[in-house]
Design an enzyme around this catalytic site. Structure first.
Site, mmCIF file in Angstrom:
data_model
loop_
_atom_site.group_PDB
_atom_site.id
_atom_site.type_symbol
_atom_site.label_atom_id
_atom_site.label_comp_id
_atom_site.label_asym_id
_atom_site.label_seq_id
_atom_site.Cartn_x
_atom_site.Cartn_y
_atom_site.Cartn_z
ATOM 1 N N HIS A 142 0.844 -1.195 0.000
ATOM 2 C CA HIS A 142 0.000 0.000 0.000
ATOM 3 C C HIS A 142 0.880 1.246 0.000
ATOM 4 O O HIS A 142 1.726 1.419 0.880
ATOM 5 C CB HIS A 142 -0.925 -0.013 1.215
ATOM 6 C CG HIS A 142 -1.959 -1.097 1.110
ATOM 7 N ND1 HIS A 142 -2.372 -1.849 2.177
ATOM 8 C CD2 HIS A 142 -2.642 -1.552 0.021
ATOM 9 C CE1 HIS A 142 -3.280 -2.733 1.754
ATOM 10 N NE2 HIS A 142 -3.454 -2.569 0.456
ATOM 11 N N ARG A 196 -3.400 4.689 -1.990
ATOM 12 C CA ARG A 196 -3.212 3.347 -1.416
ATOM 13 C C ARG A 196 -2.885 2.276 -2.464
ATOM 14 O O ARG A 196 -1.996 1.452 -2.290
ATOM 15 C CB ARG A 196 -4.503 2.951 -0.684
ATOM 16 C CG ARG A 196 -4.613 1.484 -0.290
ATOM 17 C CD ARG A 196 -5.972 1.241 0.363
ATOM 18 N NE ARG A 196 -6.307 -0.161 0.482
ATOM 19 C CZ ARG A 196 -6.157 -0.885 1.588
ATOM 20 N NH1 ARG A 196 -5.635 -0.341 2.665
ATOM 21 N NH2 ARG A 196 -6.528 -2.145 1.624
ATOM 22 N N HIS A 212 2.734 -3.685 6.740
ATOM 23 C CA HIS A 212 1.789 -2.608 6.427
ATOM 24 C C HIS A 212 1.845 -1.598 7.555
ATOM 25 O O HIS A 212 2.501 -1.806 8.570
ATOM 26 C CB HIS A 212 0.356 -3.155 6.351
ATOM 27 C CG HIS A 212 0.088 -3.968 5.120
ATOM 28 N ND1 HIS A 212 -0.713 -3.524 4.099
ATOM 29 C CD2 HIS A 212 0.517 -5.202 4.759
ATOM 30 C CE1 HIS A 212 -0.773 -4.451 3.156
ATOM 31 N NE2 HIS A 212 -0.024 -5.482 3.533
HETATM 32 O O1 0X9 Z 1 -6.482 -4.288 4.543
HETATM 33 C C1 0X9 Z 1 -5.305 -4.591 4.359
HETATM 34 O O2 0X9 Z 1 -4.858 -4.951 3.292
HETATM 35 C C2 0X9 Z 1 -4.338 -4.537 5.532
HETATM 36 N N1 0X9 Z 1 -4.586 -3.396 6.338
HETATM 37 S S1 0X9 Z 1 -4.203 -1.914 5.751
HETATM 38 O O3 0X9 Z 1 -4.739 -0.950 6.666
HETATM 39 N N2 0X9 Z 1 -2.632 -1.764 5.780
HETATM 40 O O4 0X9 Z 1 -4.676 -1.813 4.436
HETATM 41 C C3 0X9 Z 1 -4.537 -5.789 6.353
HETATM 42 C C4 0X9 Z 1 -4.083 -6.959 5.621
HETATM 43 C C5 0X9 Z 1 -4.402 -8.222 6.327
HETATM 44 N N3 0X9 Z 1 -3.881 -9.273 5.580
HETATM 45 C C6 0X9 Z 1 -4.466 -9.713 4.448
HETATM 46 N N4 0X9 Z 1 -5.733 -9.520 4.210
HETATM 47 N N5 0X9 Z 1 -3.721 -10.342 3.621
HETATM 48 ZN ZN ZN Z 2 -1.674 -1.821 4.050
#
Ligand code: 0X9
Ligand code: ZN
Length: 737
Positions: free
Chosen positions: A162, A222, A290
């Site tokens: 992201h 993002r 992340h």
């Molecule tokens: O939503 C996401 O992709 C991640 N959070 S973020 O706020 N950085 O965007 C969490 C990812 C959790 N893991 C996966 N879904 N692979």
């Molecule tokens: Zn993320």
């Protein structure tokens, strides 16, 4: 109680803000999702979530009944301040040693990777992961003292799927930097690099990352930079991986921040990442970094189901969390993505685990919402240090080439005179890594003996804990002999430490499952102050805070709980409000030294505006007048848990056992729900044994020595009570040997 810092806004704010919104129900989540697509972070499931809102969206939010507080009032002001700071580096430039004093753009990151290789070409080399959509190279660095193509275990750390998560990019760079630059001086790093291969890819989403640096107006981008052809841009790389692609928590709408793309692996960035895993079959563990929220997340992300390696992933995740805390004191939460954060399908964590079989985590680096994606530069080093501690912990674990995990919790009690089967998971990280697997045990402090573990299926093996008499203890540990000849053990430093299980017999003295009314139980007592959610007996209706089912297995439906919700109702329905409510038992038995109170409970206090302030207190009494607190529960879990309380020391032997459960709501705006089922008094211990003269639970040579020393006279060796210690007493003793 619902006084979650309601911010009354008289004047419409002209800024984009980040708000933390209280979400108590699926309905609340839907309302909020229709307002803003840009979720910055999510608290514990269905608790609080943070969203970026435009002035219009914030006005619309004010018009709803949703309660929220403002985390960042003017996001763009923070962005501009960051831009100004980055445009005006300190005079004389930044020395190389201060590389982590502020955030770095893609060119600086790539230059630093090259500098690391130049500094230690013997252990570091860069590689091209692939090309982005806009043709930028995605670069990685390999750090290892082993030759390329080694079959030793490898770990891959990647960051910045992201674009706006700059803290993650710098954290990834810190790992690479320290692994290379301390390899000669830090014996731990040096030893590690001789055993494993480490890959670091600090920026996966290079196009998005460059975009966030190009103009402060783009700072919060993002996704990648895919032209979706409908006027919108970007696919969320972390919804584009091909395991359960297209499931929950991913959008079909190209404008969405979580747009999954047109197909699994439709994006060059995710294809390139997949190829790294395919190219290096020795990658057995991985962390996808992340920001933000301070979480160590394991599979699954697409479902709330428990994944097959949950125990192993949780124990390693907990070790990483502990390493982080001991490095900087930062508190992280470790758990599966789905139940800890939210459901999200098509993420890397599920593909790398589900399709590739790697031990896999997503770490959300700091902070917990104060600055969110706009991390102050002072926190870069802290984030780097604590996540290096986590990365080292994981890399050192896989360096062993095999991992042992036991059921949680491991058995501590045994049925007398019966063997006990325990399953032990042994994961080989390298084919043929393990040559022998054994349970090493000893009975009653005797000498250690070894029994091979029996393969059951996959990584699962069965261990047999030997049969012992009541009162005897078995000490045990697991030993895995590696092909290299060395051994790994569980616990790690066995036999200095080991696990112990003791054979005890168990008698149920009282048991109540709340199925039928029992006049002795009181649902509320004089002095209770709660104005809502008093204890009742019945069949509960679920809310996000309360269970749908009782605990008793089978057809039973009833338990005791605090206030009935309504079908489809909000979590705040009939939870405990404004005081205490007490569930009190009748006399449950007579106190003996081995008496235990056991019950199943459900307790949540983590929802609502002021979470985690409340307590669930369990008290016992020997006379119904003086009450002693046996335990206080603060941690929430949306599941039934069992408690086992040793009553010895809390109540006088011979007294009449009573128990009461007190749920209280102190914090304004918090939600409290408690439930109780299957309350038992059990007596644990061993029946007295004739011949056990010294009272150690055994009839053996120690007792014989005492008996012989009293031969012909009087004393404790007079087992038949004929006032003389002699042959009849000896016969008794030997018959119970
Ligand atoms: O939503 C996401 O992709 C991640 N959070 S973020 O706020 N950085 O965007 C969490 C990812 C959790 N893991 C996966 N879904 N692979
Ligand atoms: Zn993320």
């Amino acid at each position: 109680m619902h006084s979650f810092l309601l911010v009354a806004i008289a004047l419409a704010t002209p800024f984009d803000s980040v708000v933390r919104v209280r979400l108590d129900s699926v309905r609340d989540v839907r309302i909020m999702a229709s307002l803003s697509d840009d979720m910055w972070s999510h608290g514990i499931y269905a608790g609080n979530a943070e969203y970026l809102v435009t002035p219009d969206q914030r006005r619309a939010l004010d018009a709803t009944k949703l309660e929220y507080c403002v985390m960042i009032d003017d996001v763009q002001a923070l962005v501009e301040a960051e831009g100004t700071r980055l445009a005006n580096p300190p005079e004389g430039g930044i020395a190389d040693t201060e590389w982590f004093s502020d955030f770095k753009n893609l060119a600086a990151i790539n230059a630093h990777l090259d500098a690391l290789v130049a500094s230690r070409p013997d252990i570091a080399s860069t590689f091209i992961v692939g090309q982005s959509l806009e043709g930028r190279p995605i670069r990685g660095i390999r750090v290892s003292a082993l030759p390329a193509g080694t079959t030793a275990p490898a770990v891959l750390f990647n960051a910045t799927q992201h674009a706006r998560e700059w803290g993650a990019a710098m954290t990834g760079m810190y790992l690479a930097d320290r692994l290379v630059e301390t390899a000669a001086t830090d014996p731990r790093v040096q030893a590690l690099l001789s055993k494993v291969e480490i890959f670091v890819i600090p920026v996966v989403n290079v196009d998005g990352y460059s975009f966030t640096w190009a103009d402060t107006a783009n700072r919060l981008w993002r996704k990648n930079r895919r032209d979706n052809g409908d006027g919108s841009f970007g696919v969320d790389p972390n919804r584009n991986w091909g395991y359960q692609w297209g499931g929950a928590g991913a959008s079909t709408n190209p404008s969405s921040e979580t747009y999954r793309g047109t197909a699994a692996f439709s994006e060059p960035e995710t294809i390139a990442m997949r190829d790294v895993f395919v190219l290096h079959p020795n990658i057995v563990a991985t962390i996808d970094f992340h920001s933000y929220s301070q979480l160590v997340l394991s599979p699954w992300a697409y479902t709330l189901e428990i994944c097959p390696d949950a125990a192993l992933l949780q124990s390693l995740g907990d070790s990483m969390k502990a390493a982080i805390a001991s490095e900087t004191g930062a508190e992280f939460v470790a758990g599966p993505v789905g139940s800890t954060l939210y459901l999200a399908s098509g993420g890397s964590v599920d593909w790398t685990y589900g399709s590739r079989g790697a031990l896999s985590w997503t770490i959300e680096v700091r902070d917990r919402g104060t600055y969110g994606f706009l991390m102050p530069p002072e926190e870069i080093l802290l984030s780097g240090r604590e996540n290096l501690a986590a990365a080292m912990t994981l890399a050192e674990a896989i360096a062993q080439t095999a991992l042992i995990s036991l059921p949680v919790p491991a058995p501590t009690g045994l049925v007398p005179d019966q063997t006990t089967l325990m399953s032990v998971t042994i994961r080989e990280l390298v084919v043929g890594a393990v040559s022998q697997r054994a349970l090493i045990s000893r009975v009653a402090g005797g000498s250690w003996s070894s029994d091979p573990l029996v393969p059951v299926s996959g990584d699962t093996h069965a261990a047999t804990i030997p049969a012992v008499h009541c009162g005897d203890a078995v000490d045990f540990y697991v030993e895995v002999t590696l092909a290299s000849g060395s051994a790994i053990r569980y616990p790690t430093d066995a036999p200095s430490t080991f696990l112990t299980a003791t054979a005890t017999s168990l008698t149920i003295v009282a048991e109540y499952n709340f199925e039928v009314a029992s006049s002795g139980w009181m649902y509320g007592v004089g002095g209770d102050t709660a104005t809502g959610g008093a204890w009742i007996r019945g069949d509960p209706i679920a809310t996000t805070a309360q269970s749908e089912d009782d605990h008793t297995p089978g057809t039973a439906t009833q338990c005791a709980f605090t206030g009935q919700g309504t079908v489809g109702g909000a979590a705040g329905n009939a939870d405990v409000d404004n005081g205490i409510t007490t569930l009190q038992s009748p006399i449950l038995g007579t106190m003996v030294t081995g008496a235990h109170l056991r019950y199943w409970f459900w307790y949540t206090n983590n929802l609502g505006g002021s979470p985690n302030l409340d307590e669930f207190v369990v008290q016992v009494s020997g006379d119904g007048i003086v009450w002693t607190t046996a335990t206080t529960v603060q941690s929430s879990a949306t599941l039934w848990r069992e408690a086992d309380i040793t009553l010895n020391g809390l109540l006088a032997v011979g007294s009449a056992i009573r128990v009461r459960f007190i749920a209280r709501d102190l914090g304004a705006g918090s939600l409290v729900e408690a439930a109780i089922d299957d309350v038992k008094i059990v007596n644990i211990g061993c029946p007295a044994v004739i011949g056990d003269i010294n009272g150690d639970g055994l009839v053996n040579g120690f007792d014989l020595t005492i008996l012989l020393s009293q031969w012909g006279g009087a004393g404790s060796g007079d087992l038949n009570g004929d006032q003389i210690v002699g042959g009849a007493d000896l016969a008794f003793l030997l018959s119970n040997w």
